[in-house]
Design a protein around this motif. Structure first.
Motif, PDB file in Angstrom:
ATOM      1  N   ASP A   1       0.813  -1.215   0.000  1.00 25.31           N
ATOM      2  CA  ASP A   1       0.000   0.000   0.000  1.00 25.31           C
ATOM      3  C   ASP A   1       0.848   1.267   0.000  1.00 25.31           C
ATOM      4  OD1 ASP A   1      -2.386  -1.434   0.025  1.00 25.31           O
ATOM      5  OD2 ASP A   1      -2.418  -1.538   2.217  1.00 25.31           O
ATOM      6  N   THR A   2       2.059   1.196   0.568  1.00 21.90           N
ATOM      7  CA  THR A   2       2.872   2.410   0.736  1.00 21.90           C
ATOM      8  C   THR A   2       4.093   2.362  -0.175  1.00 21.90           C
ATOM      9  OG1 THR A   2       2.162   2.541   3.052  1.00 21.90           O
ATOM     10  CG2 THR A   2       4.058   3.880   2.395  1.00 21.90           C
ATOM     11  N   ILE A   3       4.033   3.115  -1.280  1.00 17.76           N
ATOM     12  CA  ILE A   3       5.143   3.226  -2.226  1.00 17.76           C
ATOM     13  C   ILE A   3       5.292   4.692  -2.599  1.00 17.76           C
ATOM     14  CG2 ILE A   3       6.076   2.558  -4.472  1.00 17.76           C
ATOM     15  CD1 ILE A   3       4.369   0.079  -4.387  1.00 17.76           C
ATOM     16  N   THR A   4       6.501   5.203  -2.512  1.00 19.30           N
ATOM     17  CA  THR A   4       6.800   6.562  -2.962  1.00 19.30           C
ATOM     18  C   THR A   4       7.956   6.499  -3.955  1.00 19.30           C
ATOM     19  OG1 THR A   4       8.365   6.992  -1.156  1.00 19.30           O
ATOM     20  CG2 THR A   4       6.045   7.563  -0.777  1.00 19.30           C
ATOM     21  N   ALA A   5       8.052   7.510  -4.804  1.00 18.59           N
ATOM     22  CA  ALA A   5       9.111   7.523  -5.818  1.00 18.59           C
ATOM     23  C   ALA A   5       9.506   8.947  -6.151  1.00 18.59           C
ATOM     24  CB  ALA A   5       8.647   6.796  -7.077  1.00 18.59           C
ATOM     25  N   SER A   6      10.762   9.084  -6.591  1.00 23.68           N
ATOM     26  CA  SER A   6      11.264  10.381  -7.046  1.00 23.68           C
ATOM     27  C   SER A   6      12.237  10.144  -8.187  1.00 23.68           C
ATOM     28  CB  SER A   6      11.956  11.134  -5.904  1.00 23.68           C
ATOM     29  OG  SER A   6      13.077  10.392  -5.428  1.00 23.68           O
TER      30      SER A   6
ATOM     31  N   ASN B   1      10.755   3.872  -2.895  1.00 24.86           N
ATOM     32  CA  ASN B   1      10.731   3.427  -1.509  1.00 24.86           C
ATOM     33  C   ASN B   1       9.458   2.618  -1.259  1.00 24.86           C
ATOM     34  OD1 ASN B   1      13.156   4.807  -0.455  1.00 24.86           O
ATOM     35  ND2 ASN B   1      12.025   6.661  -0.979  1.00 24.86           N
ATOM     36  N   ILE B   2       9.631   1.380  -0.802  1.00 24.11           N
ATOM     37  CA  ILE B   2       8.505   0.489  -0.521  1.00 24.11           C
ATOM     38  C   ILE B   2       8.487   0.205   0.973  1.00 24.11           C
ATOM     39  CG2 ILE B   2       7.420  -1.703  -1.090  1.00 24.11           C
ATOM     40  CD1 ILE B   2      10.230  -0.870  -3.261  1.00 24.11           C
ATOM     41  N   THR B   3       7.356   0.475   1.614  1.00 28.95           N
ATOM     42  CA  THR B   3       7.249   0.288   3.057  1.00 28.95           C
ATOM     43  C   THR B   3       6.195  -0.761   3.381  1.00 28.95           C
ATOM     44  OG1 THR B   3       7.914   2.588   3.452  1.00 28.95           O
ATOM     45  CG2 THR B   3       6.819   1.433   5.265  1.00 28.95           C
ATOM     46  N   VAL B   4       6.588  -1.731   4.184  1.00 31.19           N
ATOM     47  CA  VAL B   4       5.685  -2.788   4.652  1.00 31.19           C
ATOM     48  C   VAL B   4       5.949  -3.003   6.136  1.00 31.19           C
ATOM     49  CG1 VAL B   4       4.991  -5.213   4.423  1.00 31.19           C
ATOM     50  CG2 VAL B   4       5.684  -3.924   2.393  1.00 31.19           C
ATOM     51  N   ASN B   5       4.896  -2.940   6.941  1.00 28.72           N
ATOM     52  CA  ASN B   5       5.010  -3.180   8.387  1.00 28.72           C
ATOM     53  C   ASN B   5       6.086  -2.306   9.038  1.00 28.72           C
ATOM     54  OD1 ASN B   5       3.006  -5.209   8.355  1.00 28.72           O
ATOM     55  ND2 ASN B   5       4.521  -6.731   7.700  1.00 28.72           N
ATOM     56  N   GLY B   6       6.183  -1.058   8.582  1.00 24.71           N
ATOM     57  CA  GLY B   6       7.115  -0.112   9.175  1.00 24.71           C
ATOM     58  C   GLY B   6       8.540  -0.202   8.681  1.00 24.71           C
ATOM     59  N   ASN B   7       8.843  -1.159   7.814  1.00 18.45           N
ATOM     60  CA  ASN B   7      10.186  -1.304   7.252  1.00 18.45           C
ATOM     61  C   ASN B   7      10.189  -0.867   5.797  1.00 18.45           C
ATOM     62  OD1 ASN B   7      11.462  -2.487   9.601  1.00 18.45           O
ATOM     63  ND2 ASN B   7      10.272  -4.338   9.151  1.00 18.45           N
ATOM     64  N   THR B   8      11.267  -0.206   5.371  1.00 18.23           N
ATOM     65  CA  THR B   8      11.332   0.355   4.028  1.00 18.23           C
ATOM     66  C   THR B   8      12.496  -0.241   3.247  1.00 18.23           C
ATOM     67  OG1 THR B   8      10.342   2.456   4.723  1.00 18.23           O
ATOM     68  CG2 THR B   8      11.590   2.479   2.675  1.00 18.23           C
ATOM     69  N   LEU B   9      12.210  -0.629   2.014  1.00 19.75           N
ATOM     70  CA  LEU B   9      13.221  -1.103   1.070  1.00 19.75           C
ATOM     71  C   LEU B   9      13.330  -0.061  -0.041  1.00 19.75           C
ATOM     72  CD1 LEU B   9      15.088  -3.394  -0.030  1.00 19.75           C
ATOM     73  CD2 LEU B   9      13.076  -4.300  -1.202  1.00 19.75           C
ATOM     74  N   THR B  10      14.554   0.348  -0.360  1.00 24.35           N
ATOM     75  CA  THR B  10      14.784   1.367  -1.375  1.00 24.35           C
ATOM     76  C   THR B  10      15.404   0.747  -2.623  1.00 24.35           C
ATOM     77  OG1 THR B  10      15.065   3.117   0.283  1.00 24.35           O
ATOM     78  CG2 THR B  10      15.964   3.534  -1.911  1.00 24.35           C
TER      79      THR B  10
ATOM     80  N   ILE C   1       8.287  -0.628 -11.833  1.00 20.20           N
ATOM     81  CA  ILE C   1       7.260  -0.090 -12.728  1.00 20.20           C
ATOM     82  C   ILE C   1       6.297   0.800 -11.958  1.00 20.20           C
ATOM     83  CG2 ILE C   1       5.354  -0.699 -14.267  1.00 20.20           C
ATOM     84  CD1 ILE C   1       6.914  -3.242 -14.981  1.00 20.20           C
ATOM     85  N   ASP C   2       5.968   0.418 -10.719  1.00 18.36           N
ATOM     86  CA  ASP C   2       5.159   1.303  -9.869  1.00 18.36           C
ATOM     87  C   ASP C   2       5.821   2.678  -9.758  1.00 18.36           C
ATOM     88  OD1 ASP C   2       3.424  -0.803  -9.382  1.00 18.36           O
ATOM     89  OD2 ASP C   2       4.312  -1.304  -7.436  1.00 18.36           O
ATOM     90  N   GLY C   3       7.132   2.667  -9.558  1.00 17.97           N
ATOM     91  CA  GLY C   3       7.858   3.924  -9.449  1.00 17.97           C
ATOM     92  C   GLY C   3       7.785   4.746 -10.723  1.00 17.97           C
ATOM     93  N   LEU C   4       7.898   4.080 -11.871  1.00 15.29           N
ATOM     94  CA  LEU C   4       7.767   4.783 -13.152  1.00 15.29           C
ATOM     95  C   LEU C   4       6.400   5.446 -13.270  1.00 15.29           C
ATOM     96  CD1 LEU C   4       9.377   2.161 -15.566  1.00 15.29           C
ATOM     97  CD2 LEU C   4      10.414   4.291 -14.772  1.00 15.29           C
ATOM     98  N   GLU C   5       5.364   4.747 -12.799  1.00  8.34           N
ATOM     99  CA  GLU C   5       4.022   5.327 -12.846  1.00  8.34           C
ATOM    100  C   GLU C   5       3.928   6.561 -11.951  1.00  8.34           C
ATOM    101  OE1 GLU C   5       1.385   1.261 -13.671  1.00  8.34           O
ATOM    102  OE2 GLU C   5       1.596   2.041 -11.624  1.00  8.34           O
ATOM    103  N   LEU C   6       4.555   6.503 -10.795  1.00  9.85           N
ATOM    104  CA  LEU C   6       4.433   7.595  -9.830  1.00  9.85           C
ATOM    105  C   LEU C   6       5.153   8.861 -10.270  1.00  9.85           C
ATOM    106  CD1 LEU C   6       4.834   5.564  -6.499  1.00  9.85           C
ATOM    107  CD2 LEU C   6       2.746   6.679  -7.335  1.00  9.85           C
ATOM    108  N   VAL C   7       6.185   8.723 -11.115  1.00  9.30           N
ATOM    109  CA  VAL C   7       6.960   9.903 -11.526  1.00  9.30           C
ATOM    110  C   VAL C   7       6.753  10.228 -13.003  1.00  9.30           C
ATOM    111  CG1 VAL C   7       8.707   9.513  -9.751  1.00  9.30           C
ATOM    112  CG2 VAL C   7       9.045   8.557 -12.045  1.00  9.30           C
ATOM    113  N   GLN C   8       5.693   9.738 -13.597  1.00  7.25           N
ATOM    114  CA  GLN C   8       5.518   9.932 -15.039  1.00  7.25           C
ATOM    115  C   GLN C   8       5.369  11.395 -15.436  1.00  7.25           C
ATOM    116  OE1 GLN C   8       1.650   8.394 -16.574  1.00  7.25           O
ATOM    117  NE2 GLN C   8       1.267   7.796 -14.456  1.00  7.25           N
TER     118      GLN C   8
END
Length: 232
Positions: free
Chosen positions: A74-79, A88-97, A180-187
Motif C-alpha cells: 500500500d505504501t510506495i513513494t518515488a522520485s 521506496n517500498i514500506t511494509v510493516n514499518g520497514n522500508t526497502l529502497t 514499474i510502480d515507481g515509473l508510474e508515480l513519476v511519469q
C-alpha cells in the motif's frame, strides 16, 4: 486483444485452484493445454476468461516452483532526480529502497523503455535500443535478493520476514513490478511511455525477465535470452 494492460494483474481477485500434493500430481507426458481449466471442466471459450485461467497457471507456478509473489504494498513513494529513479517500498514499518540510473534518448518523449536485468539493456547490445530512441532502465536485482541467496536474510526479508524460503524469481519479479510502480508515480517528470515497456536478460537473468514479464501485465514485450532450465 490488448497488447498491454495498465494493472499488474487483471485477475488478481480469482481464487487459486486446488493444489494436490506433489506425489499425487498426474504424470503428463506432453505439454499441457494452457487453455484447459485446472479443475478439468474443459477449455476456456472467451477472451474474458483468460485473466482467470492465467491466474490458475500463476498460482500453480508459485505453489510448486517459485513461491508466492507478494502483492503490491500500500505504501510506495518515488522520485526522479539526476537521472536516478528512487522507489521506496514500506511494509510493516520497514522500508526497502530501489534505485535505477536511467538513460534517456534526446528529446521530449515519452520514450518506450527496456528494463535490463543487471544492466541497462541486459546482455543485448545497447546500440539496438539507442538507435531506436528507447530508454534504458537497469534493474539492480541485488537490491532485493542476491544471486547466491542467504535465505531469510535478503533485503526483501526486512519487509516479509515470514517468507524465509521465497524463491529468487518470485522476489525479482516483485522487484521489477515495484520499479514499474515507481515509473508510474513519476511519469509527470520522467517521460517514459508506460504502454511500451520491455524486459530482457540472459541466462539466469533470462529466466528473471521471463518471470517478470509473465507475472506483470504492464510489460508489453519480454525478451529472454538463453534462459536455460532450472529454478532458484
Amino acid at each position: 486483444m490488448p497488447l498491454v494492460y495498465d494493472v499488474e494483474n487483471t485477475g488478481a481477485d480469482w481464487p487459486a485452484p486446488y493444489m494436490s500434493t506433489v506425489n499425487n500430481l498426474p504424470d503428463v507426458a506432453r505439454l499441457p493445454d494452457p487453455f484447459e481449466w485446472s479443475d478439468g471442466r474443459g477449455r476456456i471459450e472467451n477472451l474474458s476468461d483468460w485473466k482467470y485461467r492465467r491466474n490458475d497457471i500463476k498460482a500453480e507456478i508459485e505453489h510448486y516452483e517459485i513461491s508466492t509473489k507478494p502483492d503490491r504494498p500500500d505504501t510506495i513513494t518515488a522520485s526522479f532526480a539526476g537521472n536516478t529513479l528512487t522507489v521506496n517500498i514500506t511494509v510493516n514499518g520497514n522500508t526497502l529502497t530501489l534505485t535505477s540510473t536511467i538513460s534517456l534518448p534526446v528529446g521530449d518523449g515519452p520514450f518506450p523503455a527496456v528494463i535490463g536485468m543487471g544492466g541497462g539493456t541486459g546482455s543485448l547490445p545497447s546500440e539496438l535500443f539507442i538507435s531506436r530512441n528507447i530508454a534504458r532502465i537497469p534493474f539492480n536485482f541485488g537490491q532485493v535478493m542476491a544471486w547466491e541467496q542467504d535465505r531469510g536474510n535478503e533485503p526483501i526479508n526486512a519487509l516479509y520476514p515470514e517468507l524465509t524460503y521465497m524463491g529468487a524469481y518470485s522476489a525479482w519479479s516483485w522487484d521489477v513490478s515495484r520499479l514499474i510502480d515507481g515509473l508510474e508515480l513519476v511519469q509527470d517528470v520522467l517521460p517514459i511511455d508506460l504502454e511500451h515497456l520491455a524486459v530482457t536478460g540472459c541466462s539466469f537473468a533470462g529466466k528473471m525477465a521471463l518471470f517478470a514479464g509473465a507475472l506483470d501485465e504492464r510489460i508489453a514485450l519480454t525478451i529472454p535470452q538463453e534462459s536455460g532450465g532450472g529454478f532458484f
